[in-house]
Design a protein around this motif. Sequence first.
Motif, PDB file in Angstrom:
ATOM      1  N   ARG A   1       0.814  -1.206   0.000  1.00 57.46           N
ATOM      2  CA  ARG A   1       0.000   0.000   0.000  1.00 57.46           C
ATOM      3  C   ARG A   1       0.854   1.266   0.000  1.00 57.46           C
ATOM      4  NH1 ARG A   1      -4.537  -1.524  -1.860  1.00 57.46           N
ATOM      5  NH2 ARG A   1      -6.148  -0.879  -0.452  1.00 57.46           N
ATOM      6  N   THR A   2       2.132   1.118  -0.349  1.00 59.82           N
ATOM      7  CA  THR A   2       3.043   2.254  -0.444  1.00 59.82           C
ATOM      8  C   THR A   2       2.794   2.972  -1.767  1.00 59.82           C
ATOM      9  OG1 THR A   2       4.704   1.045   0.803  1.00 59.82           O
ATOM     10  CG2 THR A   2       5.457   2.955  -0.467  1.00 59.82           C
ATOM     11  N   VAL A   3       2.682   4.287  -1.698  1.00 60.57           N
ATOM     12  CA  VAL A   3       2.483   5.095  -2.891  1.00 60.57           C
ATOM     13  C   VAL A   3       3.829   5.673  -3.310  1.00 60.57           C
ATOM     14  CG1 VAL A   3       1.344   7.124  -3.868  1.00 60.57           C
ATOM     15  CG2 VAL A   3       0.119   5.662  -2.237  1.00 60.57           C
ATOM     16  N   SER A   4       4.142   5.527  -4.588  1.00 62.43           N
ATOM     17  CA  SER A   4       5.384   6.090  -5.103  1.00 62.43           C
ATOM     18  C   SER A   4       5.121   6.744  -6.448  1.00 62.43           C
ATOM     19  CB  SER A   4       6.457   5.006  -5.235  1.00 62.43           C
ATOM     20  OG  SER A   4       6.041   4.035  -6.167  1.00 62.43           O
ATOM     21  N   GLU A   5       6.024   7.631  -6.810  1.00 60.17           N
ATOM     22  CA  GLU A   5       5.926   8.318  -8.095  1.00 60.17           C
ATOM     23  C   GLU A   5       6.700   7.522  -9.130  1.00 60.17           C
ATOM     24  OE1 GLU A   5       7.692  12.408  -9.034  1.00 60.17           O
ATOM     25  OE2 GLU A   5       5.648  12.822  -8.317  1.00 60.17           O
ATOM     26  N   GLN A   6       6.070   7.213 -10.250  1.00 56.07           N
ATOM     27  CA  GLN A   6       6.692   6.420 -11.305  1.00 56.07           C
ATOM     28  C   GLN A   6       6.794   7.239 -12.585  1.00 56.07           C
ATOM     29  OE1 GLN A   6       7.812   3.186 -10.904  1.00 56.07           O
ATOM     30  NE2 GLN A   6       7.341   3.546  -8.761  1.00 56.07           N
ATOM     31  N   ALA A   7       7.955   7.210 -13.202  1.00 55.23           N
ATOM     32  CA  ALA A   7       8.124   7.867 -14.501  1.00 55.23           C
ATOM     33  C   ALA A   7       7.309   7.111 -15.540  1.00 55.23           C
ATOM     34  CB  ALA A   7       9.588   7.894 -14.897  1.00 55.23           C
ATOM     35  N   THR A   8       6.577   7.852 -16.368  1.00 56.27           N
ATOM     36  CA  THR A   8       5.757   7.210 -17.389  1.00 56.27           C
ATOM     37  C   THR A   8       6.128   7.625 -18.812  1.00 56.27           C
ATOM     38  OG1 THR A   8       4.081   8.934 -17.102  1.00 56.27           O
ATOM     39  CG2 THR A   8       3.787   6.887 -15.848  1.00 56.27           C
ATOM     40  N   GLY A   9       6.876   8.701 -18.955  1.00 57.45           N
ATOM     41  CA  GLY A   9       7.268   9.129 -20.293  1.00 57.45           C
ATOM     42  C   GLY A   9       8.276  10.253 -20.231  1.00 57.45           C
ATOM     43  N   SER A  10       8.984  10.447 -21.336  1.00 58.03           N
ATOM     44  CA  SER A  10       9.933  11.557 -21.418  1.00 58.03           C
ATOM     45  C   SER A  10      10.227  11.873 -22.878  1.00 58.03           C
ATOM     46  CB  SER A  10      11.235  11.233 -20.679  1.00 58.03           C
ATOM     47  OG  SER A  10      11.939  10.214 -21.337  1.00 58.03           O
ATOM     48  N   GLY A  11      10.735  13.069 -23.100  1.00 55.54           N
ATOM     49  CA  GLY A  11      11.102  13.473 -24.445  1.00 55.54           C
ATOM     50  C   GLY A  11      11.533  14.921 -24.487  1.00 55.54           C
ATOM     51  N   SER A  12      11.767  15.407 -25.671  1.00 54.11           N
ATOM     52  CA  SER A  12      12.193  16.790 -25.884  1.00 54.11           C
ATOM     53  C   SER A  12      11.012  17.646 -26.307  1.00 54.11           C
ATOM     54  CB  SER A  12      13.251  16.861 -26.991  1.00 54.11           C
ATOM     55  OG  SER A  12      14.444  16.280 -26.578  1.00 54.11           O
ATOM     56  N   GLY A  13      11.202  18.935 -26.155  1.00 50.87           N
ATOM     57  CA  GLY A  13      10.243  19.910 -26.635  1.00 50.87           C
ATOM     58  C   GLY A  13      10.988  21.223 -26.840  1.00 50.87           C
ATOM     59  N   PHE A  14      10.266  22.266 -27.219  1.00 50.71           N
ATOM     60  CA  PHE A  14      10.913  23.562 -27.383  1.00 50.71           C
ATOM     61  C   PHE A  14       9.956  24.684 -27.006  1.00 50.71           C
ATOM     62  CE2 PHE A  14       8.930  22.814 -31.482  1.00 50.71           C
ATOM     63  CZ  PHE A  14       8.441  24.056 -31.870  1.00 50.71           C
ATOM     64  N   VAL A  15      10.545  25.795 -26.587  1.00 46.83           N
ATOM     65  CA  VAL A  15       9.774  26.971 -26.188  1.00 46.83           C
ATOM     66  C   VAL A  15       9.193  27.613 -27.440  1.00 46.83           C
ATOM     67  CG1 VAL A  15       9.865  29.228 -25.062  1.00 46.83           C
ATOM     68  CG2 VAL A  15      11.269  27.336 -24.183  1.00 46.83           C
ATOM     69  N   TRP A  16       7.882  27.731 -27.474  1.00 48.89           N
ATOM     70  CA  TRP A  16       7.183  28.306 -28.617  1.00 48.89           C
ATOM     71  C   TRP A  16       7.084  29.824 -28.505  1.00 48.89           C
ATOM     72  CZ3 TRP A  16       5.492  26.814 -33.277  1.00 48.89           C
ATOM     73  CH2 TRP A  16       4.555  27.612 -33.929  1.00 48.89           C
ATOM     74  N   ASP A  17       6.772  30.316 -27.279  1.00 51.86           N
ATOM     75  CA  ASP A  17       6.600  31.757 -27.113  1.00 51.86           C
ATOM     76  C   ASP A  17       7.009  32.181 -25.709  1.00 51.86           C
ATOM     77  OD1 ASP A  17       4.475  31.105 -25.377  1.00 51.86           O
ATOM     78  OD2 ASP A  17       2.940  31.470 -26.889  1.00 51.86           O
ATOM     79  N   ASP A  18       6.957  33.488 -25.461  1.00 51.38           N
ATOM     80  CA  ASP A  18       7.367  33.985 -24.146  1.00 51.38           C
ATOM     81  C   ASP A  18       6.225  33.962 -23.132  1.00 51.38           C
ATOM     82  OD1 ASP A  18       5.809  36.113 -24.974  1.00 51.38           O
ATOM     83  OD2 ASP A  18       7.435  37.585 -24.922  1.00 51.38           O
ATOM     84  N   LYS A  19       5.133  33.291 -23.466  1.00 49.28           N
ATOM     85  CA  LYS A  19       4.009  33.116 -22.545  1.00 49.28           C
ATOM     86  C   LYS A  19       4.080  31.756 -21.845  1.00 49.28           C
ATOM     87  CE  LYS A  19       0.948  36.098 -25.214  1.00 49.28           C
ATOM     88  NZ  LYS A  19       1.874  36.507 -26.244  1.00 49.28           N
ATOM     89  N   GLY A  20       5.097  30.962 -22.174  1.00 54.14           N
ATOM     90  CA  GLY A  20       5.292  29.681 -21.505  1.00 54.14           C
ATOM     91  C   GLY A  20       4.744  28.471 -22.233  1.00 54.14           C
ATOM     92  N   HIS A  21       4.426  28.605 -23.516  1.00 51.82           N
ATOM     93  CA  HIS A  21       3.949  27.454 -24.284  1.00 51.82           C
ATOM     94  C   HIS A  21       5.145  26.638 -24.784  1.00 51.82           C
ATOM     95  CE1 HIS A  21       0.372  30.101 -24.483  1.00 51.82           C
ATOM     96  NE2 HIS A  21      -0.216  28.947 -24.229  1.00 51.82           N
ATOM     97  N   ILE A  22       5.086  25.336 -24.554  1.00 53.10           N
ATOM     98  CA  ILE A  22       6.130  24.398 -24.945  1.00 53.10           C
ATOM     99  C   ILE A  22       5.515  23.394 -25.904  1.00 53.10           C
ATOM    100  CG2 ILE A  22       7.830  22.719 -24.108  1.00 53.10           C
ATOM    101  CD1 ILE A  22       8.168  25.544 -22.838  1.00 53.10           C
ATOM    102  N   VAL A  23       6.137  23.185 -27.048  1.00 56.24           N
ATOM    103  CA  VAL A  23       5.647  22.222 -28.038  1.00 56.24           C
ATOM    104  C   VAL A  23       6.436  20.931 -27.887  1.00 56.24           C
ATOM    105  CG1 VAL A  23       5.374  21.737 -30.505  1.00 56.24           C
ATOM    106  CG2 VAL A  23       4.980  24.056 -29.641  1.00 56.24           C
ATOM    107  N   THR A  24       5.732  19.815 -27.901  1.00 58.66           N
ATOM    108  CA  THR A  24       6.362  18.499 -27.821  1.00 58.66           C
ATOM    109  C   THR A  24       5.531  17.511 -28.630  1.00 58.66           C
ATOM    110  OG1 THR A  24       7.316  16.856 -26.306  1.00 58.66           O
ATOM    111  CG2 THR A  24       5.163  17.758 -25.705  1.00 58.66           C
ATOM    112  N   ASN A  25       5.910  16.256 -28.574  1.00 54.42           N
ATOM    113  CA  ASN A  25       5.142  15.208 -29.235  1.00 54.42           C
ATOM    114  C   ASN A  25       4.054  14.693 -28.297  1.00 54.42           C
ATOM    115  OD1 ASN A  25       8.196  14.647 -30.400  1.00 54.42           O
ATOM    116  ND2 ASN A  25       6.572  14.607 -31.925  1.00 54.42           N
ATOM    117  N   TYR A  26       2.922  14.349 -28.869  1.00 60.81           N
ATOM    118  CA  TYR A  26       1.812  13.838 -28.068  1.00 60.81           C
ATOM    119  C   TYR A  26       2.200  12.563 -27.318  1.00 60.81           C
ATOM    120  CZ  TYR A  26      -2.717  12.013 -26.719  1.00 60.81           C
ATOM    121  OH  TYR A  26      -3.758  11.516 -25.991  1.00 60.81           O
TER     122      TYR A  26
END
Length: 184
Positions: free
Chosen positions: A50-75
């Motif tokens: 019954r121990t709760v832990s954080e598990q990595a489920t995905g990773s990848g690259s993205g890039f900053v689209w604008d100065d408002k904080g939007h980041i584009v990546t793959n779905y």
Amino acid sequence: VAEAQTVPASGSRERVLDADERSTISLFKNSQAAVAFITTTEQQMDFWSRTVSEQATGSGSGFVWDDKGHIVTNYHVVQPVVDSRSGEITVTLRDKNLAGTLVGAAPELDLAVIKVTAPRSDLSPLPVGSSAELEVGQKVFAIGNPFGLDHTLTTGIVSAQGYTAEVGLNTPIEDVIQLDAAIN
């Protein structure tokens, strides 16, 4: 014939870089601040303890689209969060971890947009070009941070245009631009 420039290197040897190499190095250095490393995690409970832990489920690259904080990546990078409806997205920019929120997705194009809150000084958007006049044979560069270890650069050319590619479960993407640059 490419113009060469002598650049002092470490030690007593000198190296010669042509204009094309200097241009590629400059592109890489000027783009690094816009490259993001994205991870997704979710809370999982061990059935027996019954121990709760954080598990990595995905990773990848993205890039900053604008100065408002939007980041584009793959779905496919954020899909585990979409599927679980309870996961978290973390965007790493310049060694700063920022909480991300999925604000848009086009699974059929394997695209997603994440929003982060950060000072504008921490956001370095990439200039975005147009593919309207792109030609087979033009140089392309893939700059990323696919494993969160460091930035990478691969080069290649546009090798085809206008064909249909299938992603996921037989989902076609129309009018694809094919590159021969290695993309992790």
